[in-house]
Scaffold this motif. Structure first.
Motif, PDB file in Angstrom:
ATOM      1  N   ALA A 149       0.833  -1.207   0.000  1.00  0.00           N
ATOM      2  CA  ALA A 149       0.000   0.000   0.000  1.00  0.00           C
ATOM      3  C   ALA A 149       0.867   1.257   0.000  1.00  0.00           C
ATOM      4  O   ALA A 149       0.507   2.263  -0.623  1.00  0.00           O
ATOM      5  CB  ALA A 149      -0.939   0.005   1.202  1.00  0.00           C
ATOM      6  N   MET A 153       0.655   4.058  -3.028  1.00  0.00           N
ATOM      7  CA  MET A 153       0.321   5.464  -2.791  1.00  0.00           C
ATOM      8  C   MET A 153       1.445   6.375  -3.253  1.00  0.00           C
ATOM      9  O   MET A 153       1.201   7.477  -3.728  1.00  0.00           O
ATOM     10  CB  MET A 153      -0.008   5.706  -1.317  1.00  0.00           C
ATOM     11  CG  MET A 153       1.158   5.569  -0.371  1.00  0.00           C
ATOM     12  SD  MET A 153       0.760   6.080   1.321  1.00  0.00           S
ATOM     13  CE  MET A 153       0.555   7.827   1.118  1.00  0.00           C
ATOM     14  N   ALA A 204      -9.106   3.350   2.808  1.00  0.00           N
ATOM     15  CA  ALA A 204      -8.912   4.355   1.759  1.00  0.00           C
ATOM     16  C   ALA A 204      -9.675   5.630   2.090  1.00  0.00           C
ATOM     17  O   ALA A 204      -9.155   6.741   1.921  1.00  0.00           O
ATOM     18  CB  ALA A 204      -9.357   3.790   0.410  1.00  0.00           C
ATOM     19  N   TYR A 207      -7.854   7.576   4.794  1.00  0.00           N
ATOM     20  CA  TYR A 207      -6.649   8.258   4.346  1.00  0.00           C
ATOM     21  C   TYR A 207      -6.992   9.494   3.521  1.00  0.00           C
ATOM     22  O   TYR A 207      -6.343  10.541   3.643  1.00  0.00           O
ATOM     23  CB  TYR A 207      -5.725   7.339   3.555  1.00  0.00           C
ATOM     24  CG  TYR A 207      -4.414   8.023   3.247  1.00  0.00           C
ATOM     25  CD1 TYR A 207      -3.520   8.310   4.271  1.00  0.00           C
ATOM     26  CD2 TYR A 207      -4.104   8.446   1.959  1.00  0.00           C
ATOM     27  CE1 TYR A 207      -2.336   8.992   4.026  1.00  0.00           C
ATOM     28  CE2 TYR A 207      -2.915   9.126   1.705  1.00  0.00           C
ATOM     29  CZ  TYR A 207      -2.037   9.392   2.740  1.00  0.00           C
ATOM     30  OH  TYR A 207      -0.874  10.070   2.497  1.00  0.00           O
ATOM     31  N   ILE A 236      -5.004   2.325  -2.855  1.00  0.00           N
ATOM     32  CA  ILE A 236      -5.062   1.670  -1.551  1.00  0.00           C
ATOM     33  C   ILE A 236      -5.943   0.434  -1.603  1.00  0.00           C
ATOM     34  O   ILE A 236      -5.584  -0.636  -1.080  1.00  0.00           O
ATOM     35  CB  ILE A 236      -5.552   2.667  -0.478  1.00  0.00           C
ATOM     36  CG1 ILE A 236      -4.522   3.787  -0.296  1.00  0.00           C
ATOM     37  CG2 ILE A 236      -5.814   1.955   0.853  1.00  0.00           C
ATOM     38  CD1 ILE A 236      -4.995   4.914   0.593  1.00  0.00           C
ATOM     39  N   LEU A 243      -4.163   0.931   4.672  1.00  0.00           N
ATOM     40  CA  LEU A 243      -2.877   1.611   4.633  1.00  0.00           C
ATOM     41  C   LEU A 243      -2.326   1.706   6.054  1.00  0.00           C
ATOM     42  O   LEU A 243      -2.885   2.411   6.891  1.00  0.00           O
ATOM     43  CB  LEU A 243      -3.035   3.013   4.045  1.00  0.00           C
ATOM     44  CG  LEU A 243      -1.762   3.864   4.019  1.00  0.00           C
ATOM     45  CD1 LEU A 243      -0.799   3.335   2.955  1.00  0.00           C
ATOM     46  CD2 LEU A 243      -2.094   5.326   3.747  1.00  0.00           C
TER      47      LEU A 243
END
Length: 258
Positions: A149, A153, A204, A207, A236, A243
């Protein structure tokens, strides 16, 4: 100041997604400063009050500075009923407490906004002899090579960010020297440093919510920001849907010599 004030735009989002600090950090801070109902405390950069509650719980009389009006209003509502808290809509540089001096001044992930040649002498001037200062930060890390992950990203950031990111190296003991040296340079004594580590697991959506508390992300043009968020969600979710964020908190404690 302009980047700092972007946090004022969405206090509820900021409060929901920004990480909390380790309880052990506050245990060490409170023990070092000897806080109790007789203590007078100044907090610099209150935000939504994430670092305020543990200090209030000691019974100390707390004055908290927050230049953002929306953040200050959020914090006042959050701590409504606490008669040992006063929230001032002011920054540290422009704050004038009259004759009052403090047993502790502390700042959570905010003191880096203040120029050292302004901030450290003012700390000294507002603290009693023997009183304590506590400065602390959180450094999230998301660049481990063995985390799919993280690598997914990073590819999204590389597409949308024209300059290298600052958090590609995990924070550690070797990075603590700057504030140790500044405290010593400006005449503080009994300096100590501690690190605290923990791991968060973010979806996700979580984040992306966190991204919307960062000034660099908020300053992007709307369509570009939305496109980046869409790609980040896909990255993600494609890497397992979670994550991990590795947080390191650094705490600096020092005293004014007697």
């Amino acid at each position: 100041m302009e980047r700092r004030m972007t946090f004022n735009e969405s206090p509820a989002i900021y409060d929901r997604y920004r990480p909390r600090y380790a309880p052990e950090l506050f245990d060490d801070l409170i023990r070092y400063a000897g806080l109790g109902p007789q203590s007078r405390v100044l907090e610099i950069g209150m935000g939504t009050g994430q670092a305020t509650g543990p200090v209030l719980a000691t019974g100390a009389q707390v004055t908290a500075l927050e230049p953002g009006s929306a953040l200050a209003a959020f914090a006042r509502e959050r701590f409504a009923g606490h008669d040992n808290l006063r929230v001032e809509e002011a920054d540290f540089e422009g704050f004038h407490p009259g004759e009052e001096i403090y047993d502790l001044i502390y700042s959570a992930t905010a003191f880096h906004w203040i120029r050292p040649e302004v901030g450290f002498p003012k700390l000294r001037a507002l603290l009693k002899p023997g009183a304590a200062v506590a400065l602390f930060w959180n450094h999230p890390y998301v660049n481990r090579q063995d985390e799919p992950a993280h690598q997914a990203m990073r590819q999204v950031y590389a597409r949308y960010s024209p300059k290298p990111e600052a958090d590609l190296k995990e924070f550690g003991e070797a990075d603590c020297g700057r504030y140790q040296q500044l405290l010593a340079r400006y005449g503080f004594a009994d300096i100590s440093v501690a690190l605290y580590r923990r791991t968060r697991q973010l979806s996700a959506d979580d984040y992306i919510g966190l991204m919307n508390t960062y000034s660099d992300h908020l300053s992007m043009p709307g369509p570009l920001r939305l496109a980046m968020e869409k790609d980040m969600r896909a990255a993600i979710e494609g890497a397992g849907g979670t994550l991990p964020i590795y947080d390191t908190m650094d705490l600096y404690l020092a005293r004014v010599p007697r």
